[in-house]
Design a protein around this motif. Structure first.
Motif, PDB file in Angstrom:
ATOM      1  N   LYS A 133     -53.758  58.009  15.783  1.00  0.00           N
ATOM      2  CA  LYS A 133     -52.601  58.907  15.880  1.00  0.00           C
ATOM      3  C   LYS A 133     -51.322  58.086  15.971  1.00  0.00           C
ATOM      4  O   LYS A 133     -51.352  56.849  15.997  1.00  0.00           O
ATOM      5  N   CYS A 134     -50.193  58.767  16.032  1.00  0.00           N
ATOM      6  CA  CYS A 134     -48.875  58.116  16.088  1.00  0.00           C
ATOM      7  C   CYS A 134     -48.785  57.175  17.289  1.00  0.00           C
ATOM      8  O   CYS A 134     -49.229  57.501  18.387  1.00  0.00           O
ATOM      9  N   THR A 135     -48.163  56.015  17.051  1.00  0.00           N
ATOM     10  CA  THR A 135     -47.979  55.022  18.113  1.00  0.00           C
ATOM     11  C   THR A 135     -46.504  54.782  18.438  1.00  0.00           C
ATOM     12  O   THR A 135     -46.192  53.846  19.176  1.00  0.00           O
ATOM     13  N   PHE A 136     -45.608  55.607  17.891  1.00  0.00           N
ATOM     14  CA  PHE A 136     -44.164  55.323  17.947  1.00  0.00           C
ATOM     15  C   PHE A 136     -43.859  53.998  17.244  1.00  0.00           C
ATOM     16  O   PHE A 136     -42.890  53.322  17.576  1.00  0.00           O
ATOM     17  N   CYS A 137     -44.693  53.618  16.284  1.00  0.00           N
ATOM     18  CA  CYS A 137     -44.544  52.333  15.589  1.00  0.00           C
ATOM     19  C   CYS A 137     -44.417  51.204  16.608  1.00  0.00           C
ATOM     20  O   CYS A 137     -43.426  50.458  16.636  1.00  0.00           O
ATOM     21  N   VAL A 138     -45.447  51.073  17.436  1.00  0.00           N
ATOM     22  CA  VAL A 138     -45.405  50.092  18.525  1.00  0.00           C
ATOM     23  C   VAL A 138     -45.200  48.684  18.003  1.00  0.00           C
ATOM     24  O   VAL A 138     -44.611  47.826  18.685  1.00  0.00           O
ATOM     25  N   GLN A 139     -45.641  48.418  16.769  1.00  0.00           N
ATOM     26  CA  GLN A 139     -45.456  47.076  16.203  1.00  0.00           C
ATOM     27  C   GLN A 139     -43.975  46.774  16.016  1.00  0.00           C
ATOM     28  O   GLN A 139     -43.533  45.629  16.180  1.00  0.00           O
ATOM     29  N   ARG A 140     -43.192  47.791  15.698  1.00  0.00           N
ATOM     30  CA  ARG A 140     -41.734  47.596  15.561  1.00  0.00           C
ATOM     31  C   ARG A 140     -41.093  47.407  16.931  1.00  0.00           C
ATOM     32  O   ARG A 140     -40.135  46.630  17.081  1.00  0.00           O
ATOM     33  N   ILE A 141     -41.595  48.132  17.913  1.00  0.00           N
ATOM     34  CA  ILE A 141     -41.078  47.970  19.272  1.00  0.00           C
ATOM     35  C   ILE A 141     -41.297  46.540  19.753  1.00  0.00           C
ATOM     36  O   ILE A 141     -40.379  45.878  20.268  1.00  0.00           O
ATOM     37  N   GLN A 142     -42.500  46.042  19.569  1.00  0.00           N
ATOM     38  CA  GLN A 142     -42.813  44.689  20.033  1.00  0.00           C
ATOM     39  C   GLN A 142     -42.004  43.642  19.272  1.00  0.00           C
ATOM     40  O   GLN A 142     -41.548  42.650  19.859  1.00  0.00           O
TER      41      GLN A 142
ATOM     42  N   ASP B 264     -29.204  50.078  21.532  1.00  0.00           N
ATOM     43  CA  ASP B 264     -29.619  51.408  21.089  1.00  0.00           C
ATOM     44  C   ASP B 264     -29.677  51.449  19.566  1.00  0.00           C
ATOM     45  O   ASP B 264     -28.808  50.887  18.888  1.00  0.00           O
ATOM     46  N   HIS B 265     -30.695  52.054  19.032  1.00  0.00           N
ATOM     47  CA  HIS B 265     -30.947  52.177  17.587  1.00  0.00           C
ATOM     48  C   HIS B 265     -31.418  50.860  16.952  1.00  0.00           C
ATOM     49  O   HIS B 265     -31.585  50.808  15.737  1.00  0.00           O
ATOM     50  N   GLU B 266     -31.607  49.826  17.760  1.00  0.00           N
ATOM     51  CA  GLU B 266     -32.124  48.580  17.192  1.00  0.00           C
ATOM     52  C   GLU B 266     -33.571  48.767  16.751  1.00  0.00           C
ATOM     53  O   GLU B 266     -34.007  48.208  15.748  1.00  0.00           O
ATOM     54  N   ILE B 267     -34.307  49.555  17.516  1.00  0.00           N
ATOM     55  CA  ILE B 267     -35.687  49.881  17.155  1.00  0.00           C
ATOM     56  C   ILE B 267     -35.676  51.226  16.438  1.00  0.00           C
ATOM     57  O   ILE B 267     -35.195  52.232  16.981  1.00  0.00           O
ATOM     58  N   LEU B 268     -36.195  51.242  15.231  1.00  0.00           N
ATOM     59  CA  LEU B 268     -36.287  52.484  14.464  1.00  0.00           C
ATOM     60  C   LEU B 268     -37.724  52.661  13.990  1.00  0.00           C
ATOM     61  O   LEU B 268     -38.213  51.872  13.194  1.00  0.00           O
ATOM     62  N   PRO B 269     -38.433  53.663  14.480  1.00  0.00           N
ATOM     63  CA  PRO B 269     -39.758  53.936  13.912  1.00  0.00           C
ATOM     64  C   PRO B 269     -39.610  54.353  12.455  1.00  0.00           C
ATOM     65  O   PRO B 269     -38.528  54.756  12.013  1.00  0.00           O
ATOM     66  N   ALA B 270     -40.685  54.253  11.700  1.00  0.00           N
ATOM     67  CA  ALA B 270     -40.608  54.510  10.261  1.00  0.00           C
ATOM     68  C   ALA B 270     -40.071  55.902   9.964  1.00  0.00           C
ATOM     69  O   ALA B 270     -39.282  56.091   9.032  1.00  0.00           O
ATOM     70  N   CYS B 271     -40.481  56.890  10.754  1.00  0.00           N
ATOM     71  CA  CYS B 271     -40.044  58.269  10.481  1.00  0.00           C
ATOM     72  C   CYS B 271     -38.543  58.420  10.662  1.00  0.00           C
ATOM     73  O   CYS B 271     -37.859  59.016   9.834  1.00  0.00           O
ATOM     74  N   GLY B 272     -38.013  57.883  11.748  1.00  0.00           N
ATOM     75  CA  GLY B 272     -36.587  58.002  12.009  1.00  0.00           C
ATOM     76  C   GLY B 272     -35.752  57.197  11.038  1.00  0.00           C
ATOM     77  O   GLY B 272     -34.649  57.620  10.656  1.00  0.00           O
ATOM     78  N   GLN B 273     -36.269  56.038  10.613  1.00  0.00           N
ATOM     79  CA  GLN B 273     -35.514  55.212   9.676  1.00  0.00           C
ATOM     80  C   GLN B 273     -35.389  55.894   8.320  1.00  0.00           C
ATOM     81  O   GLN B 273     -34.360  55.822   7.676  1.00  0.00           O
ATOM     82  N   ALA B 274     -36.442  56.584   7.891  1.00  0.00           N
ATOM     83  CA  ALA B 274     -36.441  57.191   6.552  1.00  0.00           C
ATOM     84  C   ALA B 274     -35.676  58.484   6.479  1.00  0.00           C
ATOM     85  O   ALA B 274     -35.224  58.869   5.397  1.00  0.00           O
ATOM     86  N   CYS B 275     -35.515  59.172   7.585  1.00  0.00           N
ATOM     87  CA  CYS B 275     -34.953  60.528   7.583  1.00  0.00           C
ATOM     88  C   CYS B 275     -33.541  60.549   7.004  1.00  0.00           C
ATOM     89  O   CYS B 275     -32.634  59.911   7.548  1.00  0.00           O
ATOM     90  N   PRO B 276     -33.301  61.264   5.901  1.00  0.00           N
ATOM     91  CA  PRO B 276     -31.959  61.268   5.302  1.00  0.00           C
ATOM     92  C   PRO B 276     -30.942  62.058   6.113  1.00  0.00           C
ATOM     93  O   PRO B 276     -29.744  61.816   5.997  1.00  0.00           O
ATOM     94  N   SER B 277     -31.412  63.004   6.943  1.00  0.00           N
ATOM     95  CA  SER B 277     -30.487  63.818   7.722  1.00  0.00           C
ATOM     96  C   SER B 277     -30.342  63.332   9.153  1.00  0.00           C
ATOM     97  O   SER B 277     -29.606  63.925   9.941  1.00  0.00           O
ATOM     98  N   LYS B 278     -31.060  62.255   9.492  1.00  0.00           N
ATOM     99  CA  LYS B 278     -31.013  61.657  10.836  1.00  0.00           C
ATOM    100  C   LYS B 278     -31.370  62.684  11.907  1.00  0.00           C
ATOM    101  O   LYS B 278     -30.751  62.756  12.976  1.00  0.00           O
ATOM    102  N   ALA B 279     -32.414  63.450  11.622  1.00  0.00           N
ATOM    103  CA  ALA B 279     -32.886  64.463  12.566  1.00  0.00           C
ATOM    104  C   ALA B 279     -33.735  63.854  13.669  1.00  0.00           C
ATOM    105  O   ALA B 279     -33.876  64.443  14.744  1.00  0.00           O
ATOM    106  N   ILE B 280     -34.332  62.671  13.412  1.00  0.00           N
ATOM    107  CA  ILE B 280     -35.254  62.041  14.360  1.00  0.00           C
ATOM    108  C   ILE B 280     -34.554  60.866  15.034  1.00  0.00           C
ATOM    109  O   ILE B 280     -34.152  59.908  14.366  1.00  0.00           O
ATOM    110  N   VAL B 281     -34.410  60.936  16.337  1.00  0.00           N
ATOM    111  CA  VAL B 281     -33.711  59.896  17.103  1.00  0.00           C
ATOM    112  C   VAL B 281     -34.690  59.282  18.096  1.00  0.00           C
ATOM    113  O   VAL B 281     -35.340  59.992  18.875  1.00  0.00           O
ATOM    114  N   PHE B 282     -34.796  57.943  18.078  1.00  0.00           N
ATOM    115  CA  PHE B 282     -35.696  57.208  18.963  1.00  0.00           C
ATOM    116  C   PHE B 282     -34.875  56.333  19.895  1.00  0.00           C
ATOM    117  O   PHE B 282     -33.831  55.802  19.504  1.00  0.00           O
TER     118      PHE B 282
END
Length: 983
Positions: free
Chosen positions: A895-904, A919-937
């Motif tokens: 299941k989803c890991t919040f892209c833990v590899q990117r966090i580390q 802030d925003h230095e870590i971007l999970p794949a879903c939030g990075q791809a979102c064109p409307s910036k609906a997903i904030v991590f």
């Protein structure tokens, strides 16, 4: 009255779901029932049995559960200076497939591209992307579809001999005064346009013709008549208080959806203290994602669009004190819409998705009345991505069949598949002295041309782009060519007798024509990937005479009869050039939630009249296709997606769906994508569609929360009253957990989410999520870590729609963690719900105990398995796998890991640089791809982080708060601007 939300007509009508039970074996019994039978009457209980399994089999699982299928490793003899094993390099580049543009950054690990990200430095796409952009990296490693080298008449051929023969034939045809045509998709590369000019000068009589299977020819011609130039303006949706669309899915597939999604979301955001929203009206035939986000939506037939446009013009003309024009609809909503538009002059946009020249002229006249030119509609910076003139393609086919053409060079086009009269095109090819394909992949046209000079993949190529006048970007190779291919531009250079070095050509062009500077400027442009030149602001005068001619033509159109059919592009397949990409093929359509097929959408009322039920097949003229009863479809209409029905495109694409390009027509100088006068007939048999719309049902529990703008203005927590109620009443037996370091969380704004599914494919690419195929999808075994739940509410004839991305909620009181007999799932000190794949023995207790249904089970081994021959079954295709993420084996839950590899990765970088994470230095794949910036991590322990501020927003809530699972994923209540409210 409380809204009732539903996922399908079966749920709305309280009918049983007949989808297969995935937890049952062929005997009808589930795993636990079988185990109970096996140990019944024995001294060992089931609990003890599982305990034994958990602590013994888990040890054996170490050797298999996390085995990485990519086993081969070759050490460097001389390591390149820029490569550090295990560390990624990133290269700015550009994506353009002839239809969609995006400025991108390519992530490269050990010499192989593995991920596409949006380029945040781009003033156009602003770091966003789409599902097709995200999936484009997989096509690089398509061992089955990509052409391996040059050929003649289908047989392998040497490059040198091929070049000699083609050059000789070009000279012969040109010397004889015969015509040569270079048939391409839209060319937005300024250096390539210059090169094509040089090529046509080298071979007199050569003509460059642009072909698009789904074109904007009508709009280009309309603007030429209205403004004197065949250009398409830039639309500033971020400045539009009122948007009215007539069949233009501008958030999905129309013109430039990546840019439009970002700009549209700016006007739909309430997170900066705003108390107002843009007002969006959508007239359309089939339910689109733009229609889903509209405040007011009207299902209409394609034939009704022209009357509605004329009617709206007349309402506005009356408000402006000008004379009305003949004809037009008297639709009851038009006066109110016109009033809102009139109150927002210079702050509104009216667009149409029609390819009819006359309808587009009326749209121009409406925008002129509203004085939008120079404000929300900018002709100073026009789009250059749409270039085709449909009449030229029609003329080309006639010339081919009348022996008026000597040679044809095809570049990124496949007319044998997507031309309306492919048989005539095939016959024309037989009469040519020279036919050459520069396409990089197998297609239906390849078998009918003499020579194939296959091109590189875009990730192997040098290129540049000018998608909007004055906005430039560069593309650079991120990997050496995998096969014996060559850039199209270098082929032209070779046949011109010049040195085939396109890098030198493009660099010289940029230094002299664009940058007009030295090496430092070139290096910066290459590193940034983008460059901008300011355009002079200009205003173009409107030709009022074009309106009267257009209206006369529209009023003379014959009346429509019978059912009307509308043909459209969907988000995954587009015009069909990505159909062999398994990631896109298995991406559920955001509206229907169907994958692995196209179908005929029909309204519930029309289906009832015709006796069409679930799994039915219908016949439209001579075209047979499965029917799907789609809420929101205009009554008396059928919508069919283009891009399916390939016959020679690859193992994924071939035989999937029906080729609806055969149903397109040609009228008034342009290709048509709708027609009337048909009566669909129900035929014998049934066809099962793979739909995910009832997977992981929430069983009617309160998941989606929404309110209206007027209520929100009165009370910011409107629609979210339950949040405070649950927070006050909660008591728990759990010991409160303190997170002294980071506490990661995600906030998702339902106002901004458009359901585009870019996040779904980005997650799949980042986390090695397998493709399972249609049959497994039908058994509810799709493996996506993030899904887009689509909820309807209201009348099935025209329901409201809400999109809600759902991934693992990373609950602080996670119910999955308590029931795992081997502690395979546990909680980290930073609030992450972790999975230890080596420990997992596949009891699926965690899946059963998860109230959000976001965990996935590997029913099979998906890598190195001929039964799942998609993208993990060959050495080449597995090069796309991310080495930072384990490839899971059979019997393991994931299941989803919040892209833990990117966090580390970012934590280690900050530690090495002796600084705090930003802030925003870590971007999970879903939030990075979102064109409307609906997903904030972000980190909730940082009070200044954006996610912390969003969690404090009165609209913020968690799913199933009554369970007190304390999710780390939260949502912001959807706010709609209803028709009665002032925009």
């Amino acid at each position: 009255m409380e809204n009732k939300y539903w996922k399908s007509l079966e749920e709305f009508n309280n009918e049983p779901d007949n989808s297969p039970d995935t937890d049952k074996f062929p005997s009808g019994k589930n795993l636990l029932e079988i185990i109970d039978e096996e140990i019944e009457g024995k001294s060992s209980s089931r609990r003890n049995f599982l305990k034994f399994v958990g602590f013994s089999v888990a040890t054996a699982a170490i050797a298999s559960s996390c085995e990485n299928p990519v086993k081969k490793a070759v050490p460097y003899l001389n390591k390149p200076e820029e490569v550090t094993p295990g560390m990624a390099n990133h290269y700015a580049s550009s994506y353009f497939d002839g239809n969609e543009y995006s400025s991108v950054v390519v992530k490269v690990r050990d010499g192989r591209p593995i991920k596409i990200e949006g380029n945040t430095l781009s003033p156009i796409t602003r770091g966003g992307s789409s599902a097709r952009v995200q999936a484009s990296v997989l096509s690089l490693y398509d061992n089955e579809s990509r052409l391996k080298g040059p050929s003649k008449a289908g047989k392998d051929f040497a490059w040198q001999i091929l070049d000699n023969e083609i050059t000789a034939k070009l000279k012969e045809i040109s010397a004889a005064g015969e015509k040569i045509v270079l048939l391409t998709s839209p060319i937005i590369s300024p250096s390539t346009r210059k090169l094509i000019g040089e090529f046509t000068a080298t071979y007199p009589g050569t003509e460059h013709v642009v072909y698009e299977p789904v074109s904007f020819s009508g709009m280009l011609q309309a603007n030429k008549l209205s403004y004197g130039e065949p250009i398409i303006p830039f639309y500033h949706f971020d400045k539009a208080e009122v948007v009215v669309s007539f069949g233009a899915d501008f958030l999905g597939t129309w013109l430039a959806p990546i840019e439009f999604a970002h700009d549209y979301s700016v006007m739909r955001s309430l997170t900066d203290g705003e108390k107002r929203l843009s007002y969006h009206v959508q007239f359309e035939t089939g339910l689109s994602i733009s229609g889903s986000k509209a405040d007011t939506r009207f299902p209409v037939k394609p034939s009704e669009m022209s009357g509605l446009l004329i009617g709206l013009y007349n309402q506005l003309a009356t408000l402006a004190g000008k004379a009305a024009i003949n004809g037009g609809s008297t639709h009851e909503a038009l006066p109110g819409i016109a009033d809102k538009l009139w109150k927002n002059q210079e702050k509104s946009i009216v667009v149409s998705g029609s390819n009819d020249i006359n309808e587009q002229i009326v749209v121009n006249a409406i925008n002129e009345l509203l004085m939008n030119q120079g404000k929300t509609i900018d002709y100073s910076s026009p789009y250059l991505t749409k270039q085709a003139d449909d009449s030229k393609m029609e003329e080309l086919v006639k010339q081919m069949n009348s022996n008026q053409l000597g040679g044809l060079i095809l570049w990124n086009v496949n007319p044998v598949y997507d031309h309306r009269d492919s048989e005539a095109f095939v016959e024309g090819l037989k009469k040519l002295k020279l036919s050459v394909s520069l396409n990089s992949v197998k297609d239906e046209t390849l078998a009918h041309v003499t020579y194939s000079a296959p091109a590189h993949h875009y990730l192997e190529s040098w290129d540049d782009a000018e998608p909007i006048k004055g906005f430039f970007s560069l593309a650079q190779p991120a990997i050496r060519p995998i096969f014996s291919t060559r850039q199209q531009q270098e082929s032209l250079l070779k046949w011109m007798g010049k040195e085939p070095d396109y890098y030198a050509y493009i660099k010289n062009y940029w230094l002299t024509d664009i940058l007009k500077s030295g090496e430092a400027a070139w290096t910066k442009a290459l590193q940034d990937g983008v460059h901008q030149i300011e355009n002079a602001v200009r205003s173009i005068g409107f030709n009022a005479e074009s309106l009267s001619v257009a209206v006369s033509a529209l009023n003379a159109y014959p009346a429509a009869s019978g059912f009307e059919v509308s043909l459209y592009q969907n988000l995954s397949m587009g015009n069909g050039q990505h159909t062999n990409n398994p990631w896109l093929m298995e991406m559920p359509d955001p509206i229907s939630k169907i994958c692995w097929d196209n179908f005929a959408s029909i309204s519930p009322a029309s289906a009832e009249k015709l006796g069409i039920a679930k799994d039915a097949i219908i016949k439209i003229n001579d075209f047979e296709i499965p029917a799907f009863i789609q809420p929101g479809q205009a009554e008396g209409t059928i919508s069919i997606a283009l891009g399916y029905g390939h016959t020679a495109f690859g193992k994924v694409a071939d035989g999937v769906g029906k080729n609806a390009f055969k149903l397109t027509g040609f009228s008034n100088g342009n290709r048509t994508y709708s027609f009337s006068g048909t009566e669909p007939a129900l035929i014998a048999g049934e066809y099962k569609l793979a739909t995910t719309q009832m997977h992981h049902s929430m069983e009617g529990r309160p998941i989606v929360r929404e309110t209206t703008l007027s209520k929100y203005q009165q009370s910011p927590d409107s629609g979210n009253e339950l949040h405070a109620e649950y927070e006050e009443k909660h008591t728990t037996l759990y010991k409160e957990t303190e997170f002294t370091g980071h506490h990661w969380a995600v906030a998702i704004d339902l106002n901004k989410c458009i359901g585009c599914s870019a996040c779904v494919i980005a997650c799949q690419a980042e986390n090695n999520v397998p493709v399972v195929g249609k049959q497994e999808v039908m058994k509810s075994r799709i493996m996506h870590w993030i899904r887009i739940d689509r909820y309807y509410n209201g009348d099935p004839a025209n329901p409201g729609v809400v999109f809600q991305p759902l991934m693992c909620q990373h609950c602080d009181n996670a119910p999955c963690e308590n029931v795992c007999p081997v502690s395979a799932t546990n909680h980290s000190s930073e609030g992450l719900n972790q999975m230890a794949y080596n420990r997992c023995v596949g009891t699926k207790y965690c899946i059963n105990n998860c109230p959000y249904k976001v965990r996935r089970f590997n029913w099979f081994k998906y890598a190195n398995n001929e039964k799942f021959d998609y993208n993990m079954n060959s050495d080449l295709s597995r090069l796309v796998l991310n080495p930072d993420v384990t490839v899971r084996e059979r019997g393991v839950v994931e299941k989803c890991t919040f892209c833990v590899q990117r966090i580390q990765e970012k934590k280690l970088l900050a530690k090495n640089e002796d600084r705090r994470l930003e802030d925003h230095e870590i971007l999970p794949a879903c939030g990075q791809a979102c064109p409307s910036k609906a997903i904030v991590f972000g980190d909730t322990n940082d009070p200044e982080s954006e996610v912390s501020k969003l969690i404090k927003d009165p609209r913020n809530y968690h799913l199933l708060e009554e369970l007190h699972t304390l999710p780390s994923v939260s949502y912001l209540t959807l706010v709609r601007n209803t028709f009665e409210e002032e925009a």
